[in-house]
Design an enzyme around this catalytic site. Structure first.
Site, short mmCIF file in Angstrom:
data_model
loop_
_atom_site.label_atom_id
_atom_site.label_comp_id
_atom_site.label_asym_id
_atom_site.label_seq_id
_atom_site.Cartn_x
_atom_site.Cartn_y
_atom_site.Cartn_z
N ASP A 122 75.98 -66.95 51.43
CA ASP A 122 76.14 -65.96 52.49
C ASP A 122 74.83 -65.32 52.92
OD1 ASP A 122 78.86 -66.06 52.85
OD2 ASP A 122 79.29 -64.60 51.30
C1 BGC Z 1 80.72 -64.53 47.96
C2 BGC Z 1 80.80 -66.00 48.22
C3 BGC Z 1 79.44 -66.54 48.49
C4 BGC Z 1 78.49 -66.19 47.38
C5 BGC Z 1 77.08 -66.63 47.64
C6 BGC Z 1 79.72 -64.27 46.87
O1 BGC Z 1 79.58 -62.91 46.73
O2 BGC Z 1 81.97 -64.06 47.59
O3 BGC Z 1 81.64 -66.22 49.31
O4 BGC Z 1 79.57 -67.91 48.60
O5 BGC Z 1 78.48 -64.80 47.20
O6 BGC Z 1 76.45 -65.93 48.62
#
Ligand code: BGC
Length: 812
Positions: free
Chosen positions: A486
């Site tokens: 993200d």
């Molecule tokens: C989120 C995921 C994401 C991951 C990496 C997590 O906090 O829930 O959806 O893929 O972070 O960024």
């Protein structure tokens, strides 16, 4: 740093036993399995909610408090001049004995002081909308004890977000009713709410309080509520301000005598036309009925036995017996338990997730379900339908949805281009576990719009197509807002600290930002999709998609290989990310994981090189970091990833979620020693033994992130419980290391083990069959030589499914 121990595992009872209340961070547990949920810390802090931690918060909690974890369900005992709590907090009166046992959906906290023992069992009975708190008081002294007991809960005004900000309204809306030993919380019931909560005790009370400031006193604290200090309730009736619920009970205990009290925190919903018994008086029928079901020790003990039985059954679906206790306890107990918790909560409510910001994640929930589907497949089935219902007709989807309404969350929107692939991942895992192909014929809407329904299979198809229709200049998938990471925001470009990286309007015109992680994910899920189509006789569709997968493999080989590892991405301008040419962030873990799982370029040595590079550049004492070297400055073109200090979160933290991807890559490549050594580094039971103080967070579950080698304090964990790590650790160990893989027609046996592994047995319930499988590794890391099923050698590595009990011997 001295590594003090705060507790230990009790495998026989499936508990973690905390022996010192002053853990390095609150060590929590979850109560409830379906609708009514609670979080409870080792000092009884935490809160409860019904289904949705944002919209139906029952009790109040203040995050990031001073001190941490203040507020919860508290019992104050006044014995002469001494006031104490069984869980040590909030009075913090030194106890003669303290113990907290976190078990499977229950927690038992026991304190002893001056010859009195108070032990509280907290749990949510199956199918009940209530938290039971069974308090057992025992006089272990030689004198008669006259105790004064005060209970305490603080009501939340339902919406956890407005509860924290809209005080000009909140301070005037609070309403309660008191009837015998039950305190009802009915704020906003007079208007649109059709629900209320109550706090009951199964004994006559000698007083109560429902107004917080009266109970605590404006200049006192949880640690010294004035009513408790004075030893006298004020029978306050809350009007506005902050309603609470406190019972006052006088108890006399002879030497050796024991008394049980059952407290019940319940939640009720009424039909619109049945809300009131009289003007302004709530209809309490359902509350009375719920109380009647749980108002004696016997009834509560029975409900607790049912809960324990429920967990026995769930955990017995997959049990392993190896020579390694640390492995067995994670596989048999804690990893499976954490998978249920992440399935229930996605990323919404923990001591790191406020329960307000994030509902259910599209990609998160699909992954979580892979860790859970063997436990209760029917719930996984419903979840798949709920998730798919938030998809758009073009295959894109809402990134999150709200559990209460099941509607997509407009605040975050969509555009995360990996999301659609995960629906395929989740659905196929469900079908392989259950053999239930009928789910593919379910009619599922787009964006929950009635009339827009198409089959679930069609949803899978458009998910694949969404990737194919969004390719960039190298014929690799466009990343959109972000892929799994993200924080790799390649189309975002933000200089404004008031903007969220996740939601800032992306520049999509002319973007060349492509993701190698999605490329690998597409190949893995694409191959599964092709096999599914073949299974369904959809040959043309299988061929069409095989071509797309083949093309993707070629694109990765041609444009995604950096010489020693797979690139991570191309940025907006088409420049390489995760390349040796880069100054920082030369190598990233995600694309190594997915492209090795997809075996892209295995014949050309790419897979082995990539895995070696992970060892060389990413691995450290506590696991594999996400990228290396860490970013030392903010890069406007990369976004949030470079906003973190070195070694934390997505900037070279050990983001545990993605370690299993590489471990699976190792397993597929047959490198059992390497797979195991990566796995053991992030396995909680190994960390528990060595690093309780450093690690800080609960040693019985995985956390999202452990600070990486570039961090100020490598090895420190954060964001425990709600992480895709749970499902991935489970998927990795159950299917790839121990090698028991559900498949359409049976169970595929394909372990990948360290050379040192000795014989082990897995008992696995699968659909309507039970398998007792013994594996003889014989020093081999991979490769099944022979399988004998019920005394008969079989061909291949798939045990064909048939009902009943089966004994399987596997020689490697
Ligand atoms: C989120 C995921 C994401 C991951 C990496 C997590 O906090 O829930 O959806 O893929 O972070 O960024």
């Amino acid at each position: 740093m001295e590594q003090k121990r705060y507790g230990h595992f009790d495998d026989l009872h499936r508990e973690y036993v905390i022996t010192d209340p002053q853990t390095p961070w609150p060590w929590i547990n979850y109560l409830g399995n379906e609708d009514f949920f609670s979080l409870i810390s080792n000092t009884a802090g935490g809160y409860s909610f019904y289904k949705d931690a944002k919209f139906r918060r029952i009790t109040r909690y203040r995050y990031n408090n001073v001190p941490m974890d203040n507020g919860g369900r508290y019992f104050y005992l006044k014995d002469g001049d001494t006031v104490w709590n069984p869980g040590w907090k909030p009075c913090k009166t030194p106890l003669d004995f303290y113990e907290c046992r976190h078990g499977m959906s229950y927690t038992r906290i026991t304190g002893r002081k001056n010859g009195v023992e108070a032990s509280v069992l907290f749990f949510v009975p199956l199918k009940k909308w209530a938290e039971v708190q069974k308090l057992t008081l025992t006089n272990q002294s030689n004198e008669v004890k006259q105790l004064k007991l005060f209970s305490f809960e603080e009501w939340c005004l339902w919406n956890a977000a407005t509860d924290m900000e809209n005080f000009q309204r909140n301070f005037s809306t609070g309403e309660v009713e008191i009837e015998d030993s039950t305190i009802y919380h009915k704020t906003e019931y007079r208007e649109r709410r059709n629900h209320y909560a109550f706090y009951h005790v199964n004994t006559p009370i000698q007083g109560f309080d429902t107004d917080r400031e009266t109970f605590i006193g404006l200049y006192n604290e949880f640690a010294d509520p004035q009513v408790v200090m004075e030893g006298k309730p004020r029978n306050s009736h809350a009007h506005g301000w902050s309603p609470i619920a406190s019972h006052y009970i006088e108890i006399t205990l002879k030497p050796g005598e024991t008394k049980d009290l059952v407290f019940l925190l319940g939640y009720v919903e009424n039909e619109q036309d049945q809300k009131f018994a009289a003007p302004q008086v709530i209809n309490k029928e359902k509350a009375h009925a719920l109380i009647a079901e749980l108002d004696t020790t016997e009834k509560v003990d029975k409900a607790f036995a049912e809960l324990c039985d429920y967990w026995d059954k769930l955990l017995n679906i997959y049990q392993v017996k190896t020579a390694n206790d640390k492995l067995d306890r994670m596989v048999n107990i804690w990893n499976q338990y954490q998978c249920m918790v992440t399935f229930n909560f996605s990323r919404s409510a923990s001591f790191f997730e406020s329960g307000i910001g994030r509902g259910m994640g599209f990609r998160d929930s699909n992954q979580d379900l892979v860790g859970f589907v063997h436990q209760i497949p029917s719930r996984a089935r419903q979840r798949i339908i709920d998730i798919a219902s938030t998809q758009f007709p073009d295959g894109g989807c809402y990134h999150q949805y709200q559990p209460l309404t099941k509607r997509g969350n407009n605040d975050i929107g969509g555009g995360f281009n990996d999301d659609p692939c995960w629906l395929i991942f989740g659905t196929i895992a469900y079908i392989k576990e259950t053999g239930d192909f009928s789910i593919l014929d379910e009619m599922v809407p787009f964006d929950n719009q009635p009339g827009s329904e198409v089959t679930l299979f069609e949803h899978l198809k458009i998910s694949m197509d969404h990737v194919i229709k969004n390719l960039g200049p190298h014929m690799l998938p466009l990343i959109g807002r972000a892929d799994w990471n993200d924080c790799l925001n390649l189309n975002c470009f933000s200089w404004d600290p008031n903007e969220s990286f996740q939601t800032t309007e992306n520049v999509s015109e002319g973007t060349k930002a492509e993701s190698l992680m999605i490329a690998g994910l597409f190949v893995v899920t694409g191959e599964d999709y092709v096999a599914l189509c073949q299974k369904l006789g959809k040959t043309a569709e299988a061929e069409r998609m095989q071509q797309a997968v083949d093309a993707m493999i070629e694109a990765v080989k041609k444009h995604g290989w950096d010489g020693e590892w797979y690139l991570r991405a191309y940025d907006f301008y088409g420049r390489k990310i995760g390349s040796n040419e880069c100054e920082e962030g030369k190598i990233f873990i995600e694309s190594q994981g997915w492209c090795t799982m997809a075996e892209i370029g295995a014949d050309d040595g790419m897979v082995a090189k990539s895995l070696d590079s992970c060892k060389k550049y990413l691995e450290c004492e506590h696991g594999m970091v996400l990228n290396n070297p860490a970013f030392t400055k903010y890069i406007y073109e990369y976004g949030e990833i470079s906003s973190y200090p070195e070694g934390y979160k997505e900037n070279a933290g050990i983001f545990c979620h993605n370690n299993p991807w590489v471990i699976i890559g190792e397993c597929i490549a047959g490198r059992g020693n390497d797979a195991w050594s990566h796995y053991a580094k992030i396995l909680p039971s190994y960390v528990e033994e060595k690093y309780q103080t450093l690690h800080k967070v609960e040693p019985y579950v995985n956390c999202q992130m452990v600070a990486g080698k570039d961090a100020f304090r490598p090895g420190e964990g954060k964001n425990s419980w709600l992480t895709g790590t749970a499902a991935w650790m489970w998927y990795t160990v159950s299917e790839f290391i121990l090698g028991i893989k559900p498949d359409y027609d049976g169970i595929r046996i394909d372990p990948c083990l360290p050379e040192t592994a000795s014989d082990y047995t897995v008992s696995r319930k699968f659909r309507e069959a039970d398998y007792d499988i013994t594996i003889h590794p014989n020093g081999s890391q991979k490769g099944v030589k022979q399988i004998v099923l019920d005394g008969q050698a079989i061909d291949g590595t798939v045990i064909p499914y048939s009902k009943g009990h089966h004994v399987v011997e596997v020689t490697m």
